[in-house]
Design a protein around this motif. Structure first.
Motif, PDB file in Angstrom:
ATOM      1  N   THR A 170       0.834  -1.188   0.000  1.00 51.45           N
ATOM      2  CA  THR A 170       0.000   0.000   0.000  1.00 51.45           C
ATOM      3  C   THR A 170       0.875   1.246   0.000  1.00 51.45           C
ATOM      4  O   THR A 170       1.848   1.325   0.751  1.00 51.45           O
ATOM      5  N   THR A 171       0.526   2.205  -0.819  1.00 48.22           N
ATOM      6  CA  THR A 171       1.247   3.466  -0.867  1.00 48.22           C
ATOM      7  C   THR A 171       0.626   4.410   0.159  1.00 48.22           C
ATOM      8  O   THR A 171      -0.589   4.580   0.180  1.00 48.22           O
ATOM      9  N   THR A 172       1.455   5.024   0.993  1.00 47.24           N
ATOM     10  CA  THR A 172       0.941   5.951   2.001  1.00 47.24           C
ATOM     11  C   THR A 172       0.670   7.309   1.363  1.00 47.24           C
ATOM     12  O   THR A 172       1.209   7.642   0.291  1.00 47.24           O
ATOM     13  N   LEU A 223      -5.880  -0.138  -7.469  1.00 48.65           N
ATOM     14  CA  LEU A 223      -6.975  -0.198  -6.498  1.00 48.65           C
ATOM     15  C   LEU A 223      -8.076  -1.160  -6.925  1.00 48.65           C
ATOM     16  O   LEU A 223      -8.241  -1.437  -8.110  1.00 48.65           O
ATOM     17  N   GLU A 273      -6.136   4.800   7.014  1.00 50.59           N
ATOM     18  CA  GLU A 273      -6.032   3.722   7.990  1.00 50.59           C
ATOM     19  C   GLU A 273      -6.798   4.060   9.268  1.00 50.59           C
ATOM     20  O   GLU A 273      -7.215   3.186   9.999  1.00 50.59           O
TER      21      GLU A 273
END
Length: 64
Positions: free
Chosen positions: A2-4, A32, A60
């Motif tokens: 996952t890319t932050t 996605l 998150e």
């Protein structure tokens, strides 16, 4: 992986040209899961786009 959000912002800032930024957003979108039909609503619709585009963000910590 996952890319932050921080990684996305940092990568976006490295790209000077609008078309490079556009391609980067498309690349992120392809990674996605498809957006559920119920998220295809006026609140999520991108105005002024030539294509039909909807965005819905969640972090998150919960909904964005």
């Amino acid at each position: 992986m996952t890319t932050t959000l921080d990684e996305i912002v940092a990568n976006f800032e490295l790209l000077d040209e609008w078309d490079d930024r556009y391609r980067y957003l498309i690349e992120l979108g392809k990674s996605l899961e498809p957006l559920p039909e119920e998220a295809h609503n006026d609140a999520n619709k991108v105005r002024g786009c030539a294509s039909q585009v909807w965005l819905d963000m969640h972090s998150e910590d919960g909904p964005g």
